[in-house]
Design a protein around this motif. Structure first.
Motif, PDB file in Angstrom:
ATOM      1  N   ARG A 168       0.809  -1.225   0.000  1.00  0.00           N
ATOM      2  CA  ARG A 168       0.000   0.000   0.000  1.00  0.00           C
ATOM      3  C   ARG A 168       0.838   1.269   0.000  1.00  0.00           C
ATOM      4  NH1 ARG A 168      -5.710  -0.675  -0.732  1.00  0.00           N
ATOM      5  NH2 ARG A 168      -6.187  -2.773   0.034  1.00  0.00           N
ATOM      6  N   GLN A 220     -10.873   5.823   9.532  1.00  0.00           N
ATOM      7  CA  GLN A 220     -10.363   6.819   8.594  1.00  0.00           C
ATOM      8  C   GLN A 220     -11.494   7.572   7.898  1.00  0.00           C
ATOM      9  OE1 GLN A 220      -6.882   7.331   8.114  1.00  0.00           O
ATOM     10  NE2 GLN A 220      -6.835   6.039   9.935  1.00  0.00           N
ATOM     11  N   PHE A 223     -12.459   9.664   2.275  1.00  0.00           N
ATOM     12  CA  PHE A 223     -11.559   9.648   1.122  1.00  0.00           C
ATOM     13  C   PHE A 223     -10.152   9.149   1.448  1.00  0.00           C
ATOM     14  CE2 PHE A 223     -14.804  12.909   0.287  1.00  0.00           C
ATOM     15  CZ  PHE A 223     -15.348  12.371  -0.881  1.00  0.00           C
ATOM     16  N   SER A 224      -9.984   8.576   2.618  1.00  0.00           N
ATOM     17  CA  SER A 224      -8.681   8.017   2.984  1.00  0.00           C
ATOM     18  C   SER A 224      -8.610   6.576   2.482  1.00  0.00           C
ATOM     19  CB  SER A 224      -8.479   8.075   4.505  1.00  0.00           C
ATOM     20  OG  SER A 224      -8.543   9.400   4.978  1.00  0.00           O
ATOM     21  N   PHE A 225      -8.649   6.442   1.183  1.00  0.00           N
ATOM     22  CA  PHE A 225      -8.757   5.121   0.585  1.00  0.00           C
ATOM     23  C   PHE A 225      -7.579   4.215   0.935  1.00  0.00           C
ATOM     24  CE2 PHE A 225     -10.971   8.045  -2.406  1.00  0.00           C
ATOM     25  CZ  PHE A 225     -12.259   7.579  -2.199  1.00  0.00           C
ATOM     26  N   ARG A 226      -6.377   4.755   0.838  1.00  0.00           N
ATOM     27  CA  ARG A 226      -5.199   3.932   1.061  1.00  0.00           C
ATOM     28  C   ARG A 226      -5.127   3.445   2.507  1.00  0.00           C
ATOM     29  NH1 ARG A 226       0.653   6.008  -0.831  1.00  0.00           N
ATOM     30  NH2 ARG A 226      -0.509   6.016  -2.789  1.00  0.00           N
ATOM     31  N   ARG A 228      -7.556   3.263   4.710  1.00  0.00           N
ATOM     32  CA  ARG A 228      -8.670   2.355   4.979  1.00  0.00           C
ATOM     33  C   ARG A 228      -8.386   0.969   4.439  1.00  0.00           C
ATOM     34  NH1 ARG A 228     -12.776   5.577   2.796  1.00  0.00           N
ATOM     35  NH2 ARG A 228     -13.545   3.713   1.755  1.00  0.00           N
ATOM     36  N   GLY A 229      -7.883   0.918   3.223  1.00  0.00           N
ATOM     37  CA  GLY A 229      -7.573  -0.374   2.631  1.00  0.00           C
ATOM     38  C   GLY A 229      -6.513  -1.123   3.411  1.00  0.00           C
ATOM     39  N   ASP A 232      -8.011  -2.278   6.798  1.00  0.00           N
ATOM     40  CA  ASP A 232      -8.962  -3.371   6.575  1.00  0.00           C
ATOM     41  C   ASP A 232      -8.238  -4.677   6.286  1.00  0.00           C
ATOM     42  OD1 ASP A 232     -11.076  -1.662   6.979  1.00  0.00           O
ATOM     43  OD2 ASP A 232     -11.559  -1.420   4.845  1.00  0.00           O
TER      44      ASP A 232
END
Length: 273
Positions: A168, A220, A223-226, A228-229, A232
């Protein structure tokens, strides 16, 4: 030992200042020392919660938090417990404990053997270890755990956490900031001993990367995609190693950390929420 590890894998001042009163009688000076300690002033890293707890609001993660009670049968708060190094030779350990330490070394874990911990009731660790790092990953602060929990956590860190960070963020992991390892307490509202009281649990507050980024476990933004991913992924992968994985979204008390433990349950049941 390999079987037990696989089973594990499958499966916090207002201080009253001490006062000295000097009273001179017949040329003799007597000192009377009065001291008191307000329990609201003893600090350690947060959190002081566990599965099913219903506690007052906990301040946002800042690195310090009040200690929880050291004795689950008392209502007073704990004084900091001083770690004592093991004084007896390793030969007195059971074979599985010796094998577990061999596994820690294979995983690159830096640890110190501590003297047995016993605080009355059911709390304690017969053969505790204090983990300061996992390979190049610092544990901040060092965590006091059973060897089995230390090995399980180290395995997850090296095989899941590190690869996820590289995927990531293209960065290694510099430090894991933990909020609670061994801590003698019951689960609030349930009267059941917490796995923290057995040394079988660890709470992760944030993950610091080599690139300087510090990823807070708290939920998060949209829009904190990275981030969050990443969170998760490591949370889901934790369910392959620990029998309990709880975090933000489970309940209010777990909004700012991941709780991992290796609680023994029947039929291989896992609580991953």
């Amino acid at each position: 030992m390999a079987t037990s590890l696989r089973t594990a894998n499958a499966a916090r001042p207002r201080r009253r200042q001490s006062s000295l009163a000097a009273i001179q009688v017949g040329g003799l000076l007597s000192l009377a020392a009065l001291s008191a300690c307000n329990t609201g002033d003893v600090f350690a890293l947060q959190p002081a919660v566990d599965v099913g707890t219903q506690t007052a609001a906990v301040p946002a993660y800042s690195g310090m938090q009040k200690l929880v009670p050291s004795d689950p049968y008392l209502t007073t708060a704990a004084y900091p417990r001083m770690d004592e190094p093991m004084s007896s030779p390793a030969e007195q350990m059971p074979a599985e404990e010796i094998e577990c330490r061999q596994e820690l070394r294979r995983l690159g874990v830096s640890y110190t053997d501590l003297a047995p911990i016993g605080e009355g009731g059911q709390c304690g660790i017969a053969y505790p270890v204090k983990v300061s790092s996992i390979g190049s990953i610092a544990m901040k602060p060092a965590a006091t755990l059973t060897c089995n929990m230390a090995a399980t956590f180290a395995g997850w860190s090296k095989r899941e956490l590190v690869p996820a960070a590289r995927w990531r963020y293209m960065s290694g992991v510099k430090a894991i900031h933990q909020g609670s390892s061994y801590s003698c307490r019951k689960i609030a509202g349930e009267g059941v001993l917490s796995e923290h009281g057995k040394g079988n649990a660890l709470d992760v507050m944030s993950i610091e990367l080599n690139n300087g980024k510090d990823i807070d476990v708290r939920k998060q933004g949209l829009f904190s995609f990275r981030a969050r991913g990443f969170l998760d992924t490591v949370r889901a992968d934790g369910c392959e190693y620990f029998t309990t994985v709880l975090g933000p979204g489970y309940n209010y008390d777990h909004r700012n950390h991941f709780h991992f433990d290796i609680k023994s349950r029947k039929n291989g049941y896992r609580a991953c929420r």
